[in-house]
Design a protein around this motif. Structure first.
Motif, PDB file in Angstrom:
ATOM      1  N   ASP A  80       0.827  -1.189   0.000  1.00 34.86           N
ATOM      2  CA  ASP A  80       0.000   0.000   0.000  1.00 34.86           C
ATOM      3  C   ASP A  80       0.867   1.246   0.000  1.00 34.86           C
ATOM      4  O   ASP A  80       2.095   1.189   0.053  1.00 34.86           O
ATOM      5  CB  ASP A  80      -0.974  -0.005   1.183  1.00 34.86           C
ATOM      6  CG  ASP A  80      -0.269  -0.003   2.527  1.00 34.86           C
ATOM      7  OD1 ASP A  80       0.844   0.542   2.610  1.00 34.86           O
ATOM      8  OD2 ASP A  80      -0.835  -0.535   3.491  1.00 34.86           O
ATOM      9  N   SER A  81       0.217   2.406  -0.075  1.00 33.11           N
ATOM     10  CA  SER A  81       0.944   3.664  -0.243  1.00 33.11           C
ATOM     11  C   SER A  81       1.792   4.010   0.971  1.00 33.11           C
ATOM     12  O   SER A  81       2.629   4.903   0.903  1.00 33.11           O
ATOM     13  CB  SER A  81      -0.050   4.801  -0.516  1.00 33.11           C
ATOM     14  OG  SER A  81      -0.976   4.912   0.556  1.00 33.11           O
ATOM     15  N   ALA A  82       1.555   3.324   2.090  1.00 31.96           N
ATOM     16  CA  ALA A  82       2.348   3.605   3.289  1.00 31.96           C
ATOM     17  C   ALA A  82       3.648   2.825   3.309  1.00 31.96           C
ATOM     18  O   ALA A  82       4.419   2.923   4.261  1.00 31.96           O
ATOM     19  CB  ALA A  82       1.530   3.284   4.535  1.00 31.96           C
ATOM     20  N   ALA A  83       3.907   2.039   2.270  1.00 30.76           N
ATOM     21  CA  ALA A  83       5.124   1.226   2.247  1.00 30.76           C
ATOM     22  C   ALA A  83       6.357   2.109   2.327  1.00 30.76           C
ATOM     23  O   ALA A  83       6.414   3.172   1.735  1.00 30.76           O
ATOM     24  CB  ALA A  83       5.160   0.387   0.973  1.00 30.76           C
ATOM     25  N   THR A  84       7.353   1.644   3.056  1.00 28.60           N
ATOM     26  CA  THR A  84       8.578   2.420   3.214  1.00 28.60           C
ATOM     27  C   THR A  84       9.801   1.704   2.659  1.00 28.60           C
ATOM     28  O   THR A  84      10.798   2.331   2.352  1.00 28.60           O
ATOM     29  CB  THR A  84       8.834   2.720   4.700  1.00 28.60           C
ATOM     30  OG1 THR A  84       9.019   1.488   5.409  1.00 28.60           O
ATOM     31  CG2 THR A  84       7.658   3.478   5.304  1.00 28.60           C
ATOM     32  N   ARG A 119      11.919   2.117  -0.995  1.00 33.57           N
ATOM     33  CA  ARG A 119      12.950   2.693  -0.118  1.00 33.57           C
ATOM     34  C   ARG A 119      13.659   3.867  -0.768  1.00 33.57           C
ATOM     35  O   ARG A 119      13.944   4.879  -0.113  1.00 33.57           O
ATOM     36  CB  ARG A 119      13.970   1.593   0.252  1.00 33.57           C
ATOM     37  CG  ARG A 119      15.258   2.111   0.892  1.00 33.57           C
ATOM     38  CD  ARG A 119      15.020   2.870   2.178  1.00 33.57           C
ATOM     39  NE  ARG A 119      16.260   3.365   2.748  1.00 33.57           N
ATOM     40  CZ  ARG A 119      16.860   4.504   2.393  1.00 33.57           C
ATOM     41  NH1 ARG A 119      16.308   5.266   1.460  1.00 33.57           N
ATOM     42  NH2 ARG A 119      17.981   4.870   2.966  1.00 33.57           N
ATOM     43  N   PHE A 120      13.935   3.787  -2.063  1.00 33.37           N
ATOM     44  CA  PHE A 120      14.813   4.773  -2.685  1.00 33.37           C
ATOM     45  C   PHE A 120      14.091   5.769  -3.596  1.00 33.37           C
ATOM     46  O   PHE A 120      14.742   6.604  -4.213  1.00 33.37           O
ATOM     47  CB  PHE A 120      15.918   4.054  -3.465  1.00 33.37           C
ATOM     48  CG  PHE A 120      16.856   3.296  -2.567  1.00 33.37           C
ATOM     49  CD1 PHE A 120      17.762   3.975  -1.766  1.00 33.37           C
ATOM     50  CD2 PHE A 120      16.812   1.918  -2.486  1.00 33.37           C
ATOM     51  CE1 PHE A 120      18.620   3.286  -0.926  1.00 33.37           C
ATOM     52  CE2 PHE A 120      17.672   1.223  -1.647  1.00 33.37           C
ATOM     53  CZ  PHE A 120      18.577   1.907  -0.857  1.00 33.37           C
ATOM     54  N   TYR A 121      12.775   5.699  -3.661  1.00 34.39           N
ATOM     55  CA  TYR A 121      11.996   6.662  -4.448  1.00 34.39           C
ATOM     56  C   TYR A 121      10.792   7.116  -3.628  1.00 34.39           C
ATOM     57  O   TYR A 121      10.331   6.391  -2.739  1.00 34.39           O
ATOM     58  CB  TYR A 121      11.503   6.032  -5.760  1.00 34.39           C
ATOM     59  CG  TYR A 121      12.613   5.706  -6.727  1.00 34.39           C
ATOM     60  CD1 TYR A 121      13.081   6.649  -7.619  1.00 34.39           C
ATOM     61  CD2 TYR A 121      13.210   4.446  -6.706  1.00 34.39           C
ATOM     62  CE1 TYR A 121      14.118   6.344  -8.492  1.00 34.39           C
ATOM     63  CE2 TYR A 121      14.246   4.142  -7.580  1.00 34.39           C
ATOM     64  CZ  TYR A 121      14.697   5.098  -8.463  1.00 34.39           C
ATOM     65  OH  TYR A 121      15.729   4.799  -9.311  1.00 34.39           O
ATOM     66  N   PRO A 122      10.262   8.296  -3.923  1.00 35.19           N
ATOM     67  CA  PRO A 122       9.001   8.691  -3.278  1.00 35.19           C
ATOM     68  C   PRO A 122       7.933   7.639  -3.547  1.00 35.19           C
ATOM     69  O   PRO A 122       7.866   7.072  -4.637  1.00 35.19           O
ATOM     70  CB  PRO A 122       8.675  10.029  -3.957  1.00 35.19           C
ATOM     71  CG  PRO A 122       9.985  10.543  -4.450  1.00 35.19           C
ATOM     72  CD  PRO A 122      10.776   9.328  -4.828  1.00 35.19           C
ATOM     73  N   SER A 123       7.087   7.372  -2.574  1.00 32.62           N
ATOM     74  CA  SER A 123       6.154   6.248  -2.672  1.00 32.62           C
ATOM     75  C   SER A 123       5.224   6.377  -3.868  1.00 32.62           C
ATOM     76  O   SER A 123       4.914   5.371  -4.527  1.00 32.62           O
ATOM     77  CB  SER A 123       5.349   6.115  -1.382  1.00 32.62           C
ATOM     78  OG  SER A 123       4.616   7.296  -1.118  1.00 32.62           O
ATOM     79  N   LYS A 124       4.787   7.573  -4.186  1.00 34.09           N
ATOM     80  CA  LYS A 124       3.873   7.745  -5.312  1.00 34.09           C
ATOM     81  C   LYS A 124       4.555   7.379  -6.621  1.00 34.09           C
ATOM     82  O   LYS A 124       3.967   6.689  -7.475  1.00 34.09           O
ATOM     83  CB  LYS A 124       3.372   9.189  -5.371  1.00 34.09           C
ATOM     84  CG  LYS A 124       2.338   9.440  -6.459  1.00 34.09           C
ATOM     85  CD  LYS A 124       1.778  10.850  -6.368  1.00 34.09           C
ATOM     86  CE  LYS A 124       0.700  11.077  -7.417  1.00 34.09           C
ATOM     87  NZ  LYS A 124       0.139  12.454  -7.317  1.00 34.09           N
TER      88      LYS A 124
END
Length: 577
Positions: free
Chosen positions: A79-83, A314-319
């Motif tokens: 989901d969009s909250a993934a980090t 991890r290395f890009y903005p989530s969107k």
């Protein structure tokens, strides 16, 4: 032979997808590939029926069909909250005792694409015994052009010889001051010499297509343009799938004594008690563990991590990570070679390096490309809301983040084109006739109508928005000044001659351009910026080459850096640097 202004960015010739009638188009939701409704007679006012990739998913599916073993990645399950905080994981618990075979060499190269091929060449030229392992059954290289600085071939063709300080500074500034200047300097200092040597050893004897690609003079006034280019490109093929070049290069290397082990996947690097990398453990096609002993060093040239969901988040903005995973076209350059692209794009090499003590770049670059539509012809572009949102001259290689940020999360936009005799110039230097021949433009999805309201209905955008956008655009075109995005005057063409056309232009994520920190000898560095003995890297495994995205100053820039850095890495390993 000097080639003028006609080296485009060419995608595979397999971007054929669904065909929609105008009635079908009216009944579908924006971005939905499920078409509903019946057919209607195709007239000049209706949909001009030609093959194209439909919406985002349809386009990806069409591209996946280009390669026999290619599989489109599943949509993100995160989901969009993934980090992506747990992207690294743990190294597999393998030891040499688990291996049934041992292979001894001096320089071991992991990966057989451009950087790996050049690493093998660099080690070979410096007297080392070289072994290459590749997890696929054959090599692959994408992109027809390799950037070279001030080679003899370019000089003999009459191309400019560039100033080292000027180009180094431009590269640094265009990469948002995030790159490592020593890596640019390595390319500037060595690429011409390395290419001249390669031409003598391989390109000429193996009769490879090779021409300098001139981009001089494509802009009447460069100060008015978004992008700038310098003529550093050498074209090695007439398409963006360098199948012949790649296979012939490996034939040359093997003719010179390099051993290549295909269907062999590296798993974990091995260090001795002093901390020196002495080899690795790999798995071959029979599932057997193989201990590769590399007395002089291991060169990691393992490419992108674009299909690794955790690394992307991890290395890009989530969107953007979500959009890129859903529109990943890494397989597009595999051609007919049976390459398992999702495996070779999974970031395993990056993780192996970090398990061995390397440090990843924290701000990562990416490359993208554009499929269908009048690429590099900057007609008015609108999003799914019928609104203009960018300077249409922005490079197709660098603008996917702009598309990803548009409403709806789709991977396409619409070019709005009037029916007039205005000769829209290309922002990359080729003619419309050449574009039609190379890109099969007439086969792209496009619609035509006598009114903007009808056209808006066909492409499923709000009519009031499209009309207002065109009115505003026309006003600025007629005044000769784009107040909104400051597009150069020579591209301003009012949308005032019906019938009007809308052409779908799709954008795709291609690969990551980031990796671990290296020095100018392409030794891999640890967190204290000290070399890890016996460990080297090249290509997209190397970090700090770009900023947040691909930089288009160099024609074939990523390949150019990969080729030079790969060669230096192999050379450094062979010489024990």
């Amino acid at each position: 032979m000097l080639m003028h202004h006609n080296i485009p960015f060419i995608p595979p010739a397999c971007e054929r997808g669904e065909q929609y009638s105008a009635e079908e188009a009216r009944s579908r939701e924006a971005g939905d590939v499920q078409i509903r409704g019946g057919n209607m007679e195709l007239t000049r006012r209706n949909f001009l029926r030609f093959g194209a990739a439909g919406a985002a998913v349809a386009g990806v599916s069409a591209l996946a069909g280009c390669s026999p073993k290619a599989e489109a990645p599943a949509e993100s399950t995160t989901d969009s909250a993934a980090t992506g905080d747990d992207w690294l994981g743990s190294a597999p618990e393998l030891t040499v005792d688990d291996c049934t075979q041992t292979v001894e060499t001096e320089v071991l190269v992991v990966g057989s694409a451009l950087a790996g091929s050049m690493a093998a060449y660099g080690a070979l030229k410096n007297g080392a015994k070289v072994t290459v392992i590749e997890r696929n059954c054959c090599p692959h290289i994408g992109g027809m052009t390799i950037s070279v600085f001030n080679s003899k071939m370019q000089k003999d063709a009459g191309l400019p010889m560039y100033d080292e300080v000027e180009i180094a500074n431009k590269m640094y500034k265009n990469c948002q001051y995030r790159g490592d200047m020593t890596l640019y300097s390595a390319w500037i200092n060595r690429s011409g010499e390395i290419f001249d040597q390669l031409k003598e050893d391989f390109i000429d004897p193996y009769e490879q297509y090779c021409v300098p690609a001139s981009l001089e003079g494509i802009f009447p006034d460069p100060t008015q343009e978004v992008s700038e280019y310098i003529s550093t490109g050498i074209a090695f093929d007439k398409t963006d799938i360098l199948t012949e070049f790649t296979h012939k290069f490996h034939q040359f290397l093997e003719d010179q004594g390099v051993e290549t082990h295909y269907d062999t996947c590296a798993e974990v690097l091995i260090k001795d008690d002093s901390g020196r990398v002495t080899g690795l453990i790999a798995t071959n096609k029979d599932g057997e563990k193989v201990h590769y002993v590399a007395s002089k060093g291991v060169v990691m040239c393992t490419g992108s991590f674009g299909s690794n969901e955790k690394m992307m988040y991890r290395f890009y903005p989530s969107k953007y990570a979500k959009w890129a995973l859903e529109n990943n076209s890494y397989w597009a350059y595999m051609g007919e070679d049976p390459v398992s692209v999702l495996e070779c794009d999974d970031g395993l090499g990056h993780r192996m390096l970090c398990w061995a003590g390397a440090e990843m770049e924290d701000i990562c670059g990416w490359a993208a490309w554009q499929s269908t539509g009048w690429r590099s012809f900057p007609y008015l572009m609108v999003n799914t809301k019928g609104k203009r949102f960018m300077n249409e001259c922005t490079s197709l290689l660098t603008s996917s983040h702009i598309i990803a940020d548009q409403p709806g999360g789709v991977n396409y936009l619409w070019q709005i084109i009037p029916s007039n005799d205005f000769e829209m110039p290309s922002s990359f230097g080729y003619t419309k006739e050449a574009a039609e021949e190379m890109f099969k433009m007439s086969e792209a999805e496009h619609y035509e109508a006598d009114t903007l309201e009808e056209l808006a209905e066909m492409i499923d955008v709000p009519a009031e928005n499209l009309v207002a956008t065109v009115e505003r655009y026309n006003e600025m075109c007629n005044e000769g000044h784009d107040l909104d995005y400051h597009k150069a005057l020579r591209y301003l063409d009012a949308i005032d001659d019906p019938p009007y056309q809308a052409w779908k232009m799709q954008y795709f994520f291609y690969c990551t351009l980031s990796g671990v920190r290296c020095n100018d000898k392409l030794q891999v560095l640890d967190a204290e910026h000290e070399p890890i003995p016996g460990l080297y890297a090249g290509g997209n495994t190397v970090g700090y080459r770009f900023g947040s995205g691909y930089e288009s100053l160099l024609h074939g820039g990523s390949n150019g850096l990969a080729a030079t850095h790969g060669y230096i890495a192999g050379e450094s390993a062979a010489l024990g640097i």
